[in-house]
Design an enzyme around this catalytic site. Structure first.
Site, short mmCIF file in Angstrom:
data_model
loop_
_atom_site.label_atom_id
_atom_site.label_comp_id
_atom_site.label_asym_id
_atom_site.label_seq_id
_atom_site.Cartn_x
_atom_site.Cartn_y
_atom_site.Cartn_z
N ARG A 73 0.83 -1.22 0.00
CA ARG A 73 0.00 0.00 0.00
C ARG A 73 0.86 1.26 0.00
O ARG A 73 0.43 2.31 -0.49
CB ARG A 73 -0.97 0.00 1.19
N GLU B 27 3.35 -6.36 12.75
CA GLU B 27 2.28 -6.56 13.73
C GLU B 27 1.67 -7.95 13.63
O GLU B 27 1.21 -8.50 14.61
CB GLU B 27 1.20 -5.48 13.53
P1 AMP Z 1 4.63 -2.31 11.25
O1 AMP Z 1 5.85 -2.90 10.62
O2 AMP Z 1 4.17 -3.04 12.47
O3 AMP Z 1 4.79 -0.82 11.49
O4 AMP Z 1 3.44 -2.53 10.22
C1 AMP Z 1 3.22 -1.64 9.23
C2 AMP Z 1 2.80 -2.31 7.96
O5 AMP Z 1 1.79 -3.31 8.17
C3 AMP Z 1 2.22 -1.27 7.06
O6 AMP Z 1 2.84 -1.42 5.79
C4 AMP Z 1 0.74 -1.55 7.02
O7 AMP Z 1 0.34 -1.63 5.67
C5 AMP Z 1 0.53 -2.88 7.70
N1 AMP Z 1 -0.33 -2.82 8.90
C6 AMP Z 1 0.04 -3.10 10.17
N2 AMP Z 1 -0.96 -2.95 11.04
C7 AMP Z 1 -2.01 -2.53 10.32
C8 AMP Z 1 -3.36 -2.18 10.65
N3 AMP Z 1 -3.82 -2.21 11.92
N4 AMP Z 1 -4.18 -1.77 9.65
C9 AMP Z 1 -3.71 -1.71 8.37
N5 AMP Z 1 -2.47 -2.04 8.00
C10 AMP Z 1 -1.62 -2.45 8.95
#
Ligand code: AMP
Length: 174
Positions: free
Chosen positions: A62, A99
């Site tokens: 995205r 996550e």
């Molecule tokens: P992080 O590495 O934990 O910061 O996760 C970020 C990536 O995971 C981003 O590229 C988001 O597209 C996706 N992502 C993580 N958590 C969510 C969420 N609650 N809603 C939508 N996309 C998420």
């Protein structure tokens, strides 16, 4: 034109996607509306604070959508950081945890020249694991990371601490 509040109103919260306990922030209603999409790109482009940016780097998948539009507005090039196995040429790789899982991201070894000014863009900051991996890749290429910008920041996870960069921006915080 719409404001950040209009972007906020358009984001759809989807509980338990892609697995139980995750409240997924669905940005597709923004993408599907020409005025909201334009506003999201313009607000992200403003986070460059008028600095000359050579390349906007977007994170799979995205992040590509927003980073490409921001690159167009800023008159910069676009560089993809992709999930493992998608880039065809010589790459640098970095493992990271996110996550909801673990993965590896890659960048083409010649995508950024030493000293080039970079704005890193993704749709959402959660743990910061993905962006931190992208930052490591960019540092390995001796890039000058001017800023790191997200449409959405989930603040209770403190993901920005993992980025250890003075210019982390988000348009919407939850
Ligand atoms: P992080 O590495 O934990 O910061 O996760 C970020 C990536 O995971 C981003 O590229 C988001 O597209 C996706 N992502 C993580 N958590 C969510 C969420 N609650 N809603 C939508 N996309 C998420």
């Amino acid at each position: 034109m719409p404001t950040a509040a209009d972007l906020d109103a358009a984001i759809r919260d989807v509980p338990d996607f892609p697995k139980p306990g995750i409240l997924f922030k669905d940005i597709t209603p923004i993408l599907g509306d020409p005025d909201l999409f334009k506003t999201s790109l313009e607000l992200l482009a403003e986070t460059a604070n008028g600095e000359k940016i050579d390349k906007v780097v977007g994170i799979d998948a995205r992040g590509f959508i927003f980073a490409a539009g921001v690159a167009h507005i800023l008159g910069a090039g676009f560089v993809p950081v992709r999930k493992k196995g998608k880039l065809p040429w010589t790459t640098h790789q970095m493992a990271y945890s996110l996550e909801y899982g673990e993965d590896i991201v890659e960048i083409h070894a010649d995508a950024v020249k030493p000293g080039e000014k970079i704005l890193l863009v993704d749709d959402l900051l959660a743990t910061g694991g993905t962006a931190a991996a992208a930052i490591k890749l960019l540092k390995a290429l001796d890039a000058d990371i001017v800023g790191i910008s997200f449409l959405i920041e989930l603040t209770d996870i403190n993901g920005r601490d993992a980025l250890a960069h003075p210019d982390v921006h988000s348009i919407l915080s939850y």
